[in-house]
Design a protein around this motif. Structure first.
Motif, PDB file in Angstrom:
ATOM      1  N   ALA A 183       0.832  -1.209   0.000  1.00 52.49           N
ATOM      2  CA  ALA A 183       0.000   0.000   0.000  1.00 52.49           C
ATOM      3  C   ALA A 183       0.866   1.257   0.000  1.00 52.49           C
ATOM      4  CB  ALA A 183      -0.926  -0.005   1.215  1.00 52.49           C
ATOM      5  N   LYS A 184       1.920   1.245   0.847  1.00 55.57           N
ATOM      6  CA  LYS A 184       2.813   2.408   0.905  1.00 55.57           C
ATOM      7  C   LYS A 184       3.563   2.584  -0.413  1.00 55.57           C
ATOM      8  CE  LYS A 184       3.755   1.872   5.769  1.00 55.57           C
ATOM      9  NZ  LYS A 184       4.788   1.547   6.743  1.00 55.57           N
TER      10      LYS A 184
ATOM     11  N   LEU B 280       2.650   1.611  -3.428  1.00 57.01           N
ATOM     12  CA  LEU B 280       1.750   2.141  -4.461  1.00 57.01           C
ATOM     13  C   LEU B 280       1.464   3.620  -4.216  1.00 57.01           C
ATOM     14  CD1 LEU B 280      -0.736  -0.846  -4.915  1.00 57.01           C
ATOM     15  CD2 LEU B 280       1.021  -0.087  -6.525  1.00 57.01           C
ATOM     16  N   GLY B 281       1.398   4.000  -2.936  1.00 51.06           N
ATOM     17  CA  GLY B 281       1.223   5.413  -2.579  1.00 51.06           C
ATOM     18  C   GLY B 281       2.384   6.254  -3.094  1.00 51.06           C
TER      19      GLY B 281
ATOM     20  N   GLN C 192      -6.020   1.053   5.039  1.00 47.53           N
ATOM     21  CA  GLN C 192      -5.289   1.013   3.769  1.00 47.53           C
ATOM     22  C   GLN C 192      -5.169   2.401   3.140  1.00 47.53           C
ATOM     23  OE1 GLN C 192      -8.193  -0.376   4.310  1.00 47.53           O
ATOM     24  NE2 GLN C 192      -9.631   0.183   2.696  1.00 47.53           N
ATOM     25  N   SER C 193      -6.184   3.247   3.320  1.00 48.03           N
ATOM     26  CA  SER C 193      -6.114   4.604   2.749  1.00 48.03           C
ATOM     27  C   SER C 193      -5.027   5.431   3.429  1.00 48.03           C
ATOM     28  CB  SER C 193      -7.464   5.309   2.882  1.00 48.03           C
ATOM     29  OG  SER C 193      -8.432   4.607   2.133  1.00 48.03           O
TER      30      SER C 193
ATOM     31  N   ILE D 126      -1.679   4.298   1.977  1.00 48.29           N
ATOM     32  CA  ILE D 126      -1.504   4.885   0.644  1.00 48.29           C
ATOM     33  C   ILE D 126      -1.112   6.360   0.796  1.00 48.29           C
ATOM     34  CG2 ILE D 126      -2.731   5.564  -1.476  1.00 48.29           C
ATOM     35  CD1 ILE D 126      -4.480   2.945  -0.943  1.00 48.29           C
TER      36      ILE D 126
ATOM     37  N   ASP E  81      -8.760   4.573  -1.201  1.00 48.56           N
ATOM     38  CA  ASP E  81      -8.157   3.476  -1.978  1.00 48.56           C
ATOM     39  C   ASP E  81      -8.859   3.296  -3.325  1.00 48.56           C
ATOM     40  OD1 ASP E  81     -10.410   2.504  -0.681  1.00 48.56           O
ATOM     41  OD2 ASP E  81      -9.557   0.546  -0.216  1.00 48.56           O
TER      42      ASP E  81
ATOM     43  N   LEU F 136      -6.435   6.005  -5.274  1.00 59.75           N
ATOM     44  CA  LEU F 136      -5.483   5.094  -5.902  1.00 59.75           C
ATOM     45  C   LEU F 136      -6.099   4.412  -7.119  1.00 59.75           C
ATOM     46  CD1 LEU F 136      -2.612   3.802  -5.577  1.00 59.75           C
ATOM     47  CD2 LEU F 136      -3.800   1.869  -4.527  1.00 59.75           C
TER      48      LEU F 136
END
Ligand SMILES: [Zn+2]
Length: 225
Positions: A91-92, A94-95, A131-132, A135, A194, A222
């Motif tokens: 997640a990080k 992709l962020g 998860q948000s 991200i 997300d 995302l």
């Protein structure tokens, strides 16, 4: 991790790419290079199409959805790995990629503070992470903007929105959120989520933040269905 330890661990538990299930190389940490270069990004889209979705619902300064979400597609596999397999590092990561893309498009340069869409505390306890927020962590590490994940709380657990009409969906998220600090007053707030499906969650959260005195709202998501 030291390389030889990583190699040894890989022999016992091979790390695989959450996108294609191929074993990851030493140089690939969370996603393989092939998947990373083939992310279905929306760089070619004008962001006006996303803003249009919110037309008449909430006034947005800027809006950006990074990846295209399709059933069985790469984005869905990656989101699944985050949400249901607990791959928080993904997640990080992709962020971060999201942040680089925002920079390339010169987006969000006037944003004061980033706010991830909060989870209800019972859901947070169940999952152990938001998860948000992960991200958003990756995003702010690239964009060098302050993040505040305490100013807004989710008061109401929302049920699944897939089988509701638009009016019902609205009812479902109205008064869902509450701003519990004055930190967002007169600020340009960037909301991070997300995945956007109907946009009702972002709309409700954004309206609540504007009503509490923020000056502008932008959104960064995302994935966009
Ligand atoms: Zn892959």
């Amino acid at each position: 991790m030291l390389d030889f330890l990583k190699d040894a661990a890989n022999l016992v538990f091979p790390c695989t790419c959450p996108g294609c299930n191929r074993p990851l190389l030493k140089t690939e940490e969370f996603i393989c290079l092939h998947c990373q270069t083939n992310l279905p990004n929306r760089l070619n889209f004008k962001n006006e199409d996303l803003k249009q979705r919110f037309y008449g619902r909430i006034q947005l300064e800027e809006a950006y959805g990074f990846l295209l979400f399709k059933n069985q597609g790469l984005t869905q596999k990656l989101l699944h790995a985050i949400k249901y397999n607990g791959n928080q590092e993904l997640a990080k990561e992709l962020g971060c990629l999201f942040g680089v893309s925002c920079q390339q498009l010169s987006l969000f340069s006037s944003v004061d503070v980033v706010v991830p869409i909060p989870l209800h505390k019972s859901k947070y306890r169940l999952r152990g992470f938001n998860q948000s927020a992960l991200i958003a962590e990756g995003l702010v590490s690239v964009l060098a903007i302050e993040m505040d994940n305490k100013a807004v709380i989710r008061k109401v657990k929302t049920t699944t929105q897939t089988k509701k009409t638009r009016a019902e969906r609205w009812k479902n998220v109205d008064n869902t959120f509450e701003v519990v600090s004055n930190h967002l007053e007169n600020k340009h707030v960037l909301l991070v989520d997300d995945v956007i499906t109907t946009g009702a969650t972002l709309e409700s959260c954004g309206q609540t933040i504007l009503a509490s005195g923020a000056s502008k709202i932008s959104i960064a998501c995302l994935a966009l269905a």
